[in-house]
Design a protein around this motif. Structure first.
Motif, mmCIF file in Angstrom:
data_model
loop_
_atom_site.group_PDB
_atom_site.id
_atom_site.type_symbol
_atom_site.label_atom_id
_atom_site.label_comp_id
_atom_site.label_asym_id
_atom_site.label_seq_id
_atom_site.Cartn_x
_atom_site.Cartn_y
_atom_site.Cartn_z
ATOM 1 N N GLN A 23 0.818 -1.208 0.000
ATOM 2 C CA GLN A 23 0.000 0.000 0.000
ATOM 3 C C GLN A 23 0.858 1.267 0.000
ATOM 4 O OE1 GLN A 23 -3.489 -0.016 -0.234
ATOM 5 N NE2 GLN A 23 -3.049 -2.139 -0.729
ATOM 6 N N ARG A 24 1.793 1.303 -0.934
ATOM 7 C CA ARG A 24 2.650 2.483 -1.036
ATOM 8 C C ARG A 24 3.038 2.714 -2.489
ATOM 9 N NH1 ARG A 24 8.872 1.080 0.187
ATOM 10 N NH2 ARG A 24 8.910 -0.835 -0.977
ATOM 11 N N PHE A 25 3.455 3.924 -2.727
ATOM 12 C CA PHE A 25 3.985 4.255 -4.034
ATOM 13 C C PHE A 25 5.445 3.841 -4.065
ATOM 14 C CE2 PHE A 25 0.474 7.226 -3.550
ATOM 15 C CZ PHE A 25 -0.185 7.044 -4.750
ATOM 16 N N SER A 26 5.853 3.299 -5.171
ATOM 17 C CA SER A 26 7.250 2.910 -5.319
ATOM 18 C C SER A 26 7.777 3.507 -6.620
ATOM 19 C CB SER A 26 7.377 1.383 -5.340
ATOM 20 O OG SER A 26 6.666 0.846 -6.435
ATOM 21 N N SER A 27 9.050 3.300 -6.841
ATOM 22 C CA SER A 27 9.596 3.794 -8.103
ATOM 23 C C SER A 27 8.953 3.012 -9.239
ATOM 24 C CB SER A 27 11.111 3.639 -8.127
ATOM 25 O OG SER A 27 11.454 2.272 -8.040
ATOM 26 N N GLY A 28 8.900 3.596 -10.348
ATOM 27 C CA GLY A 28 8.285 2.946 -11.492
ATOM 28 C C GLY A 28 9.056 3.275 -12.744
ATOM 29 N N GLU A 29 8.549 2.806 -13.829
ATOM 30 C CA GLU A 29 9.183 3.099 -15.100
ATOM 31 C C GLU A 29 8.118 3.156 -16.175
ATOM 32 O OE1 GLU A 29 10.789 -0.778 -17.176
ATOM 33 O OE2 GLU A 29 11.594 -0.626 -15.158
ATOM 34 N N PHE A 30 8.482 3.754 -17.254
ATOM 35 C CA PHE A 30 7.608 3.786 -18.412
ATOM 36 C C PHE A 30 8.479 3.648 -19.648
ATOM 37 C CE2 PHE A 30 8.706 8.137 -17.453
ATOM 38 C CZ PHE A 30 9.022 8.678 -18.681
ATOM 39 N N ILE A 31 7.847 3.321 -20.740
ATOM 40 C CA ILE A 31 8.542 3.144 -22.010
ATOM 41 C C ILE A 31 7.999 4.174 -22.991
ATOM 42 C CG2 ILE A 31 8.943 1.584 -23.960
ATOM 43 C CD1 ILE A 31 8.502 -0.749 -21.957
ATOM 44 N N VAL A 32 8.893 4.809 -23.703
ATOM 45 C CA VAL A 32 8.511 5.729 -24.771
ATOM 46 C C VAL A 32 8.841 5.037 -26.088
ATOM 47 C CG1 VAL A 32 8.923 7.967 -25.848
ATOM 48 C CG2 VAL A 32 8.986 7.752 -23.348
ATOM 49 N N SER A 33 7.846 4.940 -26.941
ATOM 50 C CA SER A 33 8.025 4.275 -28.229
ATOM 51 C C SER A 33 7.726 5.269 -29.349
ATOM 52 C CB SER A 33 7.075 3.077 -28.323
ATOM 53 O OG SER A 33 7.219 2.418 -29.552
ATOM 54 N N ILE A 34 8.663 5.405 -30.253
ATOM 55 C CA ILE A 34 8.483 6.289 -31.402
ATOM 56 C C ILE A 34 8.170 5.407 -32.605
ATOM 57 C CG2 ILE A 34 9.563 8.016 -32.878
ATOM 58 C CD1 ILE A 34 11.316 8.733 -30.417
#
Length: 81
Positions: A23-34
């Motif tokens: 029940q906490r926010f943690s680090s995350g990631e995202f992907i950028v696709s061109i």
């Protein structure tokens, strides 16, 4: 369509950052696709509807794919914790 400028679709995945177990926010990631550039030279205003539909469909498919990848990475990271 007067400018005949190309369209450069850019898709950003869903950002998975909530650790449900803790029940906490943690680090995350995202992907950028061109995605590949879409040329509009020679298109008319009559082509806009089909162009929008095709572009949106391609972007949605990519969004789903890369969002599943970030979710899988998050799940692997959570198992390691």
């Amino acid at each position: 369509m007067d400018a005949a400028a190309p369209i450069q679709p850019v898709v950003i995945s869903k950002y998975h950052y909530l650790d449900g177990k803790r029940q906490r926010f943690s680090s995350g990631e995202f992907i950028v696709s061109i995605l590949p550039m879409i040329e509009t030279e020679g298109m008319t205003k009559d082509d806009i509807g089909a162009l929008i539909e095709k572009t949106q469909m391609n972007m949605q498919e990519e969004f789903t794919k890369i969002s599943m990848e970030t979710l899988a990475r998050r799940n692997l990271r959570n198992k390691a914790d």
